[in-house]
Scaffold this motif. Structure first.
Motif, short mmCIF file in Angstrom:
data_model
loop_
_atom_site.label_atom_id
_atom_site.label_comp_id
_atom_site.label_asym_id
_atom_site.label_seq_id
_atom_site.Cartn_x
_atom_site.Cartn_y
_atom_site.Cartn_z
N SER A 44 22.40 8.62 -16.41
CA SER A 44 20.99 8.25 -16.46
C SER A 44 20.19 9.08 -15.46
O SER A 44 20.57 9.18 -14.30
CB SER A 44 20.81 6.76 -16.15
OG SER A 44 19.44 6.41 -16.18
N ILE A 45 19.11 9.67 -15.95
CA ILE A 45 18.21 10.44 -15.09
C ILE A 45 16.88 9.71 -15.01
O ILE A 45 16.17 9.59 -16.02
CB ILE A 45 17.99 11.86 -15.65
CG1 ILE A 45 19.33 12.59 -15.75
CG2 ILE A 45 17.02 12.64 -14.78
CD1 ILE A 45 19.24 13.96 -16.39
N SER A 54 13.45 6.53 -18.47
CA SER A 54 14.50 7.42 -17.96
C SER A 54 15.14 8.15 -19.14
O SER A 54 15.02 7.74 -20.30
CB SER A 54 15.55 6.61 -17.20
OG SER A 54 16.19 5.71 -18.07
N SER A 175 26.47 7.13 -7.87
CA SER A 175 25.14 7.71 -7.68
C SER A 175 25.30 9.14 -7.18
O SER A 175 26.16 9.43 -6.35
CB SER A 175 24.31 6.88 -6.69
OG SER A 175 24.86 6.93 -5.40
N LYS A 198 16.14 13.13 -5.23
CA LYS A 198 16.27 12.36 -6.46
C LYS A 198 17.69 11.85 -6.61
O LYS A 198 18.65 12.51 -6.19
CB LYS A 198 15.90 13.22 -7.66
CG LYS A 198 15.65 12.45 -8.94
CD LYS A 198 14.92 13.30 -9.97
CE LYS A 198 14.56 12.47 -11.17
NZ LYS A 198 13.77 13.24 -12.16
N TYR A 200 20.56 10.43 -9.37
CA TYR A 200 21.02 10.32 -10.75
C TYR A 200 22.18 9.32 -10.76
O TYR A 200 22.85 9.14 -9.75
CB TYR A 200 21.48 11.67 -11.29
CG TYR A 200 20.43 12.76 -11.16
CD1 TYR A 200 19.55 13.01 -12.20
CD2 TYR A 200 20.33 13.52 -10.00
CE1 TYR A 200 18.58 14.00 -12.09
CE2 TYR A 200 19.37 14.51 -9.89
CZ TYR A 200 18.49 14.75 -10.93
OH TYR A 200 17.54 15.73 -10.80
#
Length: 202
Positions: A44-45, A54, A175, A198, A200
């Motif tokens: 998931s981004i 997302s 993560s 960020k 992901y």
């Protein structure tokens, strides 16, 4: 016991430990090199803005021993991204584990079928290359048993990226915490260089 005999005994004991260590390392490497693996999981981004969804997909990690491949697919992302950045073919990469130290935790995790725990319990370092759409990239990674860290550099047509990442097990997922910069291709000192942090989820 004479000093000479004591020295000989100490030398024999030390030599034995060295041979055992070298033999164990060689055996460890040989055994690992025989293991095939094939692992697929969710990816998931998070979106860049609160009003957007997302991007979800999956990644596949497969190979044998020290040589591995990875493939990331984000269905539908090709409609949201530039064809220079992402296409339906996804991201493909290859990698090489240069050094590996298998621990009790590695073996216990593999026997229980927990690939994620096996990954974090194994001390490794290596390198990889990757390609997607019109860009190519490369990097290194290392896990010292406490931190799984890495770096990457991506060369694109219009933009380049480079930074670091930290893999962290969190509940039933992993993560991927990144810190990186991106800038106009070949111009790292540009005033348009941006810094990003960020996370992901794998």
């Amino acid at each position: 016991m004479t000093k000479r005999k004591l020295y000989v005994l100490v030398a024999v004991v030390i030599s034995g430990f060295l041979v055992l260590g070298i033999g164990s390392s060689a055996l460890e490497g040989f055994l690992f090199d025989q293991i095939p693996y094939n692992y697929t999981s969710y990816l998931s981004i998070p979106s860049n803005s609160p009003d957007a969804a997302s991007i979800d997909g999956y990644y596949k990690l497969y190979g044998k021993g020290r040589d591995f491949n990875f493939h990331i697919v984000l269905p539908g992302a090709e409609g949201q991204e530039s064809p220079l950045d992402y296409t339906a073919d996804g991201l493909n990469g290859t990698g090489k584990i240069n050094d590996i130290s298998i621990t009790y935790g590695t073996i216990a995790s593999l026997l229980s079928g927990n690939f994620k725990n096996a990954l974090f319990n194994t001390k490794i370092d290596g390198n990889y290359t990757m390609a997607c759409a019109a860009w190519t990239g490369y990097g290194n990674f290392t896990n010292n048993g406490q931190n799984f860290l890495g770096n990457f550099k991506i060369d694109g047509v219009m933009t380049d990226w480079e930074g670091t990442f930290h893999l962290v097990p969190e509940n039933n997922q992993i993560s991927l915490k990144t810190e990186y910069i991106y800038y106009p291709h070949g111009n790292k000192t540009s005033e348009n260089t941006k810094e990003v942090k960020k996370i992901y989820y794998l």
